[in-house]
Design a protein around this motif. Sequence first.
Motif, PDB file in Angstrom:
ATOM      1  N   ALA A  68     -19.872  -9.789 106.347  1.00 23.35           N
ATOM      2  CA  ALA A  68     -18.963 -10.946 106.402  1.00 23.35           C
ATOM      3  C   ALA A  68     -19.476 -11.991 107.384  1.00 23.35           C
ATOM      4  O   ALA A  68     -19.634 -13.173 107.038  1.00 23.35           O
ATOM      5  CB  ALA A  68     -17.562 -10.486 106.796  1.00 23.35           C
ATOM      6  N   GLU A  92     -22.980  -9.975 118.118  1.00 24.67           N
ATOM      7  CA  GLU A  92     -22.970  -8.615 117.574  1.00 24.67           C
ATOM      8  C   GLU A  92     -23.247  -7.628 118.705  1.00 24.67           C
ATOM      9  O   GLU A  92     -24.189  -7.787 119.453  1.00 24.67           O
ATOM     10  CB  GLU A  92     -24.012  -8.478 116.463  1.00 24.67           C
ATOM     11  CG  GLU A  92     -24.233  -7.067 115.964  1.00 24.67           C
ATOM     12  CD  GLU A  92     -22.964  -6.364 115.473  1.00 24.67           C
ATOM     13  OE1 GLU A  92     -22.278  -6.903 114.595  1.00 24.67           O
ATOM     14  OE2 GLU A  92     -22.656  -5.269 116.007  1.00 24.67           O
ATOM     15  N   LEU A 129     -21.094  -1.735 109.044  1.00 26.55           N
ATOM     16  CA  LEU A 129     -20.825  -0.457 108.375  1.00 26.55           C
ATOM     17  C   LEU A 129     -21.766  -0.197 107.206  1.00 26.55           C
ATOM     18  O   LEU A 129     -22.009   0.948 106.832  1.00 26.55           O
ATOM     19  CB  LEU A 129     -19.368  -0.487 107.878  1.00 26.55           C
ATOM     20  CG  LEU A 129     -18.687   0.843 107.630  1.00 26.55           C
ATOM     21  CD1 LEU A 129     -18.680   1.697 108.881  1.00 26.55           C
ATOM     22  CD2 LEU A 129     -17.273   0.614 107.128  1.00 26.55           C
ATOM     23  N   ASN A 153     -22.514  -1.648  93.459  1.00 22.34           N
ATOM     24  CA  ASN A 153     -21.601  -2.686  92.957  1.00 22.34           C
ATOM     25  C   ASN A 153     -21.867  -4.041  93.596  1.00 22.34           C
ATOM     26  O   ASN A 153     -21.017  -4.917  93.558  1.00 22.34           O
ATOM     27  CB  ASN A 153     -20.147  -2.266  93.198  1.00 22.34           C
ATOM     28  CG  ASN A 153     -19.850  -2.053  94.681  1.00 22.34           C
ATOM     29  OD1 ASN A 153     -20.762  -1.996  95.503  1.00 22.34           O
ATOM     30  ND2 ASN A 153     -18.589  -1.933  95.010  1.00 22.34           N
ATOM     31  N   VAL A 209     -17.932  -8.480 122.514  1.00 21.51           N
ATOM     32  CA  VAL A 209     -16.783  -9.295 122.893  1.00 21.51           C
ATOM     33  C   VAL A 209     -15.719  -8.386 123.494  1.00 21.51           C
ATOM     34  O   VAL A 209     -15.344  -7.374 122.908  1.00 21.51           O
ATOM     35  CB  VAL A 209     -16.242 -10.075 121.675  1.00 21.51           C
ATOM     36  CG1 VAL A 209     -14.940 -10.784 122.028  1.00 21.51           C
ATOM     37  CG2 VAL A 209     -17.290 -11.060 121.186  1.00 21.51           C
ATOM     38  N   ASP A 223     -13.817  -6.707 106.173  1.00 25.71           N
ATOM     39  CA  ASP A 223     -13.019  -5.478 106.266  1.00 25.71           C
ATOM     40  C   ASP A 223     -11.882  -5.575 107.279  1.00 25.71           C
ATOM     41  O   ASP A 223     -10.871  -4.887 107.132  1.00 25.71           O
ATOM     42  CB  ASP A 223     -13.913  -4.299 106.669  1.00 25.71           C
ATOM     43  CG  ASP A 223     -14.713  -3.746 105.497  1.00 25.71           C
ATOM     44  OD1 ASP A 223     -14.750  -4.398 104.431  1.00 25.71           O
ATOM     45  OD2 ASP A 223     -15.324  -2.668 105.664  1.00 25.71           O
ATOM     46  N   GLN A 252     -15.167  -3.888 100.685  1.00 22.49           N
ATOM     47  CA  GLN A 252     -16.418  -3.845  99.939  1.00 22.49           C
ATOM     48  C   GLN A 252     -17.333  -4.970 100.411  1.00 22.49           C
ATOM     49  O   GLN A 252     -16.870  -6.027 100.857  1.00 22.49           O
ATOM     50  CB  GLN A 252     -16.162  -4.000  98.438  1.00 22.49           C
ATOM     51  CG  GLN A 252     -15.388  -2.838  97.816  1.00 22.49           C
ATOM     52  CD  GLN A 252     -16.210  -1.546  97.737  1.00 22.49           C
ATOM     53  OE1 GLN A 252     -17.187  -1.451  97.031  1.00 22.49           O
ATOM     54  NE2 GLN A 252     -15.792  -0.537  98.493  1.00 22.49           N
ATOM     55  N   THR A 253     -18.629  -4.754 100.263  1.00 20.03           N
ATOM     56  CA  THR A 253     -19.617  -5.699 100.781  1.00 20.03           C
ATOM     57  C   THR A 253     -19.503  -7.077 100.118  1.00 20.03           C
ATOM     58  O   THR A 253     -19.541  -8.106 100.801  1.00 20.03           O
ATOM     59  CB  THR A 253     -21.033  -5.136 100.542  1.00 20.03           C
ATOM     60  OG1 THR A 253     -21.077  -3.822 101.095  1.00 20.03           O
ATOM     61  CG2 THR A 253     -22.086  -5.990 101.190  1.00 20.03           C
TER      62      THR A 253
HETATM   63  C1  LIG Z   1     -20.287   5.427 103.629  1.00 27.12           C
HETATM   64  C2  LIG Z   1     -20.004   4.028 103.173  1.00 27.12           C
HETATM   65  C3  LIG Z   1     -20.425   3.628 101.914  1.00 27.12           C
HETATM   66  C4  LIG Z   1     -20.147   2.339 101.472  1.00 27.12           C
HETATM   67  N1  LIG Z   1     -20.569   1.988 100.235  1.00 27.12           N
HETATM   68  C5  LIG Z   1     -20.308   0.755  99.778  1.00 27.12           C
HETATM   69  C6  LIG Z   1     -20.709   0.377  98.482  1.00 27.12           C
HETATM   70  O1  LIG Z   1     -21.302   1.169  97.742  1.00 27.12           O
HETATM   71  N2  LIG Z   1     -20.420  -0.876  98.050  1.00 27.12           N
HETATM   72  C7  LIG Z   1     -19.769  -1.790  98.838  1.00 27.12           C
HETATM   73  O2  LIG Z   1     -19.555  -2.918  98.404  1.00 27.12           O
HETATM   74  N3  LIG Z   1     -19.380  -1.460 100.083  1.00 27.12           N
HETATM   75  C8  LIG Z   1     -19.615  -0.214 100.562  1.00 27.12           C
HETATM   76  N4  LIG Z   1     -19.184   0.141 101.811  1.00 27.12           N
HETATM   77  C9  LIG Z   1     -18.336  -0.803 102.571  1.00 27.12           C
HETATM   78  C10 LIG Z   1     -19.137  -1.876 103.306  1.00 27.12           C
HETATM   79  O3  LIG Z   1     -20.052  -1.261 104.184  1.00 27.12           O
HETATM   80  C11 LIG Z   1     -18.159  -2.754 104.071  1.00 27.12           C
HETATM   81  O4  LIG Z   1     -17.194  -3.269 103.176  1.00 27.12           O
HETATM   82  C12 LIG Z   1     -18.868  -3.922 104.757  1.00 27.12           C
HETATM   83  O5  LIG Z   1     -19.844  -3.467 105.654  1.00 27.12           O
HETATM   84  C13 LIG Z   1     -17.832  -4.760 105.510  1.00 27.12           C
HETATM   85  O6  LIG Z   1     -18.472  -5.813 106.155  1.00 27.12           O
HETATM   86  P1  LIG Z   1     -17.789  -6.556 107.412  1.00 27.12           P
HETATM   87  O7  LIG Z   1     -18.795  -7.552 107.850  1.00 27.12           O
HETATM   88  O8  LIG Z   1     -16.429  -6.994 107.075  1.00 27.12           O
HETATM   89  O9  LIG Z   1     -17.576  -5.416 108.523  1.00 27.12           O
HETATM   90  P2  LIG Z   1     -18.624  -4.432 109.179  1.00 27.12           P
HETATM   91  O10 LIG Z   1     -19.725  -4.126 108.266  1.00 27.12           O
HETATM   92  O11 LIG Z   1     -17.820  -3.303 109.720  1.00 27.12           O
HETATM   93  O12 LIG Z   1     -19.239  -5.265 110.395  1.00 27.12           O
HETATM   94  C14 LIG Z   1     -18.482  -5.563 111.539  1.00 27.12           C
HETATM   95  C15 LIG Z   1     -19.441  -5.832 112.691  1.00 27.12           C
HETATM   96  O13 LIG Z   1     -18.698  -6.311 113.820  1.00 27.12           O
HETATM   97  C16 LIG Z   1     -19.266  -5.741 114.987  1.00 27.12           C
HETATM   98  N5  LIG Z   1     -18.254  -5.752 116.054  1.00 27.12           N
HETATM   99  C17 LIG Z   1     -17.082  -5.102 116.074  1.00 27.12           C
HETATM  100  N6  LIG Z   1     -16.423  -5.347 117.225  1.00 27.12           N
HETATM  101  C18 LIG Z   1     -17.232  -6.156 117.942  1.00 27.12           C
HETATM  102  C19 LIG Z   1     -17.098  -6.736 119.238  1.00 27.12           C
HETATM  103  N7  LIG Z   1     -16.028  -6.548 120.013  1.00 27.12           N
HETATM  104  N8  LIG Z   1     -18.109  -7.530 119.685  1.00 27.12           N
HETATM  105  C20 LIG Z   1     -19.210  -7.751 118.902  1.00 27.12           C
HETATM  106  N9  LIG Z   1     -19.383  -7.208 117.677  1.00 27.12           N
HETATM  107  C21 LIG Z   1     -18.401  -6.419 117.196  1.00 27.12           C
HETATM  108  C22 LIG Z   1     -19.641  -4.321 114.554  1.00 27.12           C
HETATM  109  O14 LIG Z   1     -20.606  -3.756 115.429  1.00 27.12           O
HETATM  110  C23 LIG Z   1     -20.177  -4.570 113.155  1.00 27.12           C
HETATM  111  O15 LIG Z   1     -21.567  -4.801 113.131  1.00 27.12           O
HETATM  112  C24 LIG Z   1     -19.453   1.415 102.300  1.00 27.12           C
HETATM  113  C25 LIG Z   1     -19.035   1.818 103.575  1.00 27.12           C
HETATM  114  C26 LIG Z   1     -19.307   3.119 104.012  1.00 27.12           C
HETATM  115  C27 LIG Z   1     -18.849   3.550 105.367  1.00 27.12           C
END
Ligand SMILES: Cc1cc2nc3c(=O)[nH]c(=O)nc-3n(C[C@H](O)[C@H](O)[C@H](O)COP(=O)(O)OP(=O)(O)OC[C@H]3O[C@@H](n4cnc5c(N)ncnc54)[C@H](O)[C@@H]3O)c2cc1C
Length: 296
Positions: free
Chosen positions: A14, A33, A40, A49, A82, A264, A272-273
């Motif tokens: 995101a 970060e 995740l 997907n 943060v 997320d 989802q990604t």
């Molecule tokens: C086992 C597994 C399998 C998956 N398989 C799929 C799949 O097949 N297809 C799919 O679409 N999705 C899949 N996903 C889901 C996908 O990984 C997430 O939906 C996606 O990573 C969400 O992105 P995001 O950027 O919202 O959050 P995140 O990926 O959680 O990123 C959040 C970031 O914020 C950082 N952060 C948090 N707090 C702080 C802070 N205080 N200061 C600085 N940085 C901070 C974290 O370190 C992290 O890097 C899977 C997830 C898992 C666990």
Amino acid sequence: MEIYEVVIIGAGPAGISAALQLKRYGIDTALLERSDVGGLLRNANLVENYPAFPQGISGPELVQRLVEHLQYADVKVTRTEVRAVSYQAGIFQISTTTGDFQASVLVIATGTKPKEFTEILVPEDLRQQVHYEVYPLISVSGKQIAIVGAGDAAFDYALNLSRQNQVVILNRGNQISCLPLLWQRAAASPNITYHPNTRLVQIEELPACRISLECTSPDGSELIEVDYLIGAFGREPQLDFIPPSWPEIATELEKQGMLYWIGDVRNGLYRQTAIAAGDGILAAMKIFQYLKETSE
Ligand SMILES: Cc1cc2nc3c(=O)[nH]c(=O)nc-3n(C[C@H](O)[C@H](O)[C@H](O)COP(=O)(O)OP(=O)(O)OC[C@H]3O[C@@H](n4cnc5c(N)ncnc54)[C@H](O)[C@@H]3O)c2cc1C
């Protein structure tokens, strides 16, 4: 104090997508970060997907592409955690472990944190062997690993680790809540054993970095010895740095176009990604409009 038009907290899919789109507009942005880039997604065994990868792509490989995209677009990631955010008179203050940032617009893309073991005590000495993500164990081989959970993450972790290890999945009930195809793949793997109706009640340290798991089931009590234990029984929004008084002003700041929650952290069950990436692009486009209108 570092001053930017926009600060994004979190470089998962995101936050990265938002940062890339803001870069295209030439908007001065800090992407913060606390860990490695990718969030995740680093844990995903096979992402099937995300459009444009017909055979699927592993989470780490997709993360590598995101890293290359950031480099190509010359988007810098600041490694810092943060600790607190506040808002006063049109400016966000972001306090981090390495210093303070200021921004007119704040994007929260911090994803989720795992629910941790609460019914059992995890001894301090076992912190290196008890995890909630698969990423730290990705290169281990020849080990025995127990995973507690019964959802997508538990089975995805099991498939990932079972390439090089023996995995046992412990489900305290008998319902499986993962995608049927993950269950089918796990059932077909000779390296994965599934224990339904099995509740972990105690963990003990053994010699040579081994762990003893005391489990109960309708058949009685059993001890399972493993090298690692992974908890995969749910996640919740990562909002530890948000002060208690924050929600009252947040809605108003969102309405005004100064505050965004993406990915997320706000998507509940729909984590989802591609959704996270879409959230990031949408937020960046709205920010562009907001900054254009407020500068006119
Ligand atoms: C086992 C597994 C399998 C998956 N398989 C799929 C799949 O097949 N297809 C799919 O679409 N999705 C899949 N996903 C889901 C996908 O990984 C997430 O939906 C996606 O990573 C969400 O992105 P995001 O950027 O919202 O959050 P995140 O990926 O959680 O990123 C959040 C970031 O914020 C950082 N952060 C948090 N707090 C702080 C802070 N205080 N200061 C600085 N940085 C901070 C974290 O370190 C992290 O890097 C899977 C997830 C898992 C666990």
